[in-house]
Scaffold this motif. Structure first.
Motif, mmCIF file in Angstrom:
data_model
loop_
_atom_site.group_PDB
_atom_site.id
_atom_site.type_symbol
_atom_site.label_atom_id
_atom_site.label_comp_id
_atom_site.label_asym_id
_atom_site.label_seq_id
_atom_site.Cartn_x
_atom_site.Cartn_y
_atom_site.Cartn_z
ATOM 1 N N MET A 291 133.260 -37.820 -34.497
ATOM 2 C CA MET A 291 132.053 -37.937 -35.301
ATOM 3 C C MET A 291 131.905 -39.377 -35.799
ATOM 4 N N LYS A 292 133.039 -39.978 -36.194
ATOM 5 C CA LYS A 292 133.001 -41.336 -36.725
ATOM 6 C C LYS A 292 132.479 -42.314 -35.667
ATOM 7 N N TYR A 293 132.918 -42.125 -34.432
ATOM 8 C CA TYR A 293 132.495 -43.035 -33.371
ATOM 9 C C TYR A 293 131.036 -42.814 -32.983
ATOM 10 N N LEU A 294 130.575 -41.576 -33.043
ATOM 11 C CA LEU A 294 129.174 -41.287 -32.767
ATOM 12 C C LEU A 294 128.276 -41.958 -33.797
ATOM 13 N N ILE A 295 128.666 -41.884 -35.063
ATOM 14 C CA ILE A 295 127.892 -42.530 -36.120
ATOM 15 C C ILE A 295 127.874 -44.037 -35.922
ATOM 16 N N LEU A 296 129.023 -44.602 -35.561
ATOM 17 C CA LEU A 296 129.106 -46.048 -35.330
ATOM 18 C C LEU A 296 128.224 -46.478 -34.162
ATOM 19 N N ILE A 297 128.258 -45.738 -33.070
ATOM 20 C CA ILE A 297 127.449 -46.070 -31.898
ATOM 21 C C ILE A 297 125.965 -45.966 -32.218
ATOM 22 N N LEU A 298 125.562 -44.902 -32.926
ATOM 23 C CA LEU A 298 124.150 -44.741 -33.280
ATOM 24 C C LEU A 298 123.679 -45.829 -34.249
ATOM 25 N N THR A 299 124.553 -46.244 -35.172
ATOM 26 C CA THR A 299 124.209 -47.311 -36.101
ATOM 27 C C THR A 299 124.015 -48.621 -35.361
ATOM 28 N N ILE A 300 124.918 -48.929 -34.451
ATOM 29 C CA ILE A 300 124.797 -50.158 -33.667
ATOM 30 C C ILE A 300 123.543 -50.127 -32.810
ATOM 31 N N ALA A 301 123.243 -48.971 -32.212
ATOM 32 C CA ALA A 301 122.037 -48.850 -31.384
ATOM 33 C C ALA A 301 120.772 -49.051 -32.215
ATOM 34 N N ALA A 302 120.728 -48.466 -33.405
ATOM 35 C CA ALA A 302 119.546 -48.601 -34.255
ATOM 36 C C ALA A 302 119.387 -50.037 -34.739
ATOM 37 N N LEU A 303 120.474 -50.660 -35.160
ATOM 38 C CA LEU A 303 120.390 -52.059 -35.613
ATOM 39 C C LEU A 303 120.033 -52.993 -34.472
ATOM 40 N N THR A 304 120.550 -52.731 -33.290
ATOM 41 C CA THR A 304 120.191 -53.537 -32.120
ATOM 42 C C THR A 304 118.710 -53.392 -31.807
ATOM 43 N N SER A 305 118.197 -52.194 -31.904
ATOM 44 C CA SER A 305 116.777 -51.960 -31.658
ATOM 45 C C SER A 305 115.912 -52.727 -32.661
ATOM 46 N N ILE A 306 116.317 -52.721 -33.918
ATOM 47 C CA ILE A 306 115.565 -53.443 -34.949
ATOM 48 C C ILE A 306 115.611 -54.944 -34.690
ATOM 49 N N ILE A 307 116.789 -55.474 -34.397
ATOM 50 C CA ILE A 307 116.932 -56.920 -34.154
ATOM 51 C C ILE A 307 116.160 -57.343 -32.920
ATOM 52 N N LEU A 308 116.247 -56.551 -31.852
ATOM 53 C CA LEU A 308 115.496 -56.879 -30.639
ATOM 54 C C LEU A 308 113.989 -56.811 -30.881
ATOM 55 N N GLY A 309 113.561 -55.893 -31.710
ATOM 56 C CA GLY A 309 112.142 -55.803 -32.033
ATOM 57 C C GLY A 309 111.630 -57.038 -32.750
ATOM 58 N N PHE A 310 112.481 -57.640 -33.585
ATOM 59 C CA PHE A 310 112.071 -58.858 -34.286
ATOM 60 C C PHE A 310 112.169 -60.099 -33.411
ATOM 61 N N THR A 311 113.123 -60.126 -32.480
ATOM 62 C CA THR A 311 113.353 -61.350 -31.714
ATOM 63 C C THR A 311 112.573 -61.406 -30.400
ATOM 64 N N LEU A 312 112.367 -60.288 -29.748
ATOM 65 C CA LEU A 312 111.666 -60.297 -28.458
ATOM 66 C C LEU A 312 110.159 -60.388 -28.653
ATOM 67 N N GLN A 313 109.518 -61.091 -27.764
ATOM 68 C CA GLN A 313 108.062 -61.210 -27.790
ATOM 69 C C GLN A 313 107.469 -60.299 -26.709
ATOM 70 N N VAL A 314 107.539 -59.006 -26.945
ATOM 71 C CA VAL A 314 107.003 -58.015 -26.004
ATOM 72 C C VAL A 314 105.975 -57.152 -26.720
ATOM 73 N N ASP A 315 105.192 -56.422 -25.936
ATOM 74 C CA ASP A 315 104.127 -55.599 -26.509
ATOM 75 C C ASP A 315 104.665 -54.442 -27.361
#
Length: 78
Positions: free
Chosen positions: A1-25
């Motif tokens: 469970m701990k690793y699932l939470i960690l993976i989902l947290t990293i995925a969500a934060l990566t999605s947020i960071i990529l949304g701010f940095t990438l210039q896509v539609d």
């Protein structure tokens, strides 16, 4: 469970960071899915994981717990 939470947290934060940095539609969608993932998936899983083996009565202000707190306070003053 701990690793699932960690993976989902990293995925969500990566999605947020990529949304701010990438210039896509679909940058705003990346940010939105990241925030929604954090608040609708990660936080409830984390809360469940941390509280599943705890006794809720230990954290409630009942008469017994208040008496214990007063007794400990008197003992610490001496």
């Amino acid at each position: 469970m701990k690793y699932l939470i960690l993976i989902l947290t990293i995925a969500a934060l990566t999605s947020i960071i990529l949304g701010f940095t990438l210039q896509v539609d679909y940058a705003q969608k990346l940010i939105g899915f990241g925030v929604a993932g954090l608040f609708l998936i990660v936080f409830p899983l984390f809360s469940y994981h941390r509280w599943k083996d705890k006794n809720l009565k230990d954290y409630m202000l009942t008469k017994e717990n208040l008496d214990k707190m007063r007794e400990n306070q008197k003992r610490n003053k001496l």
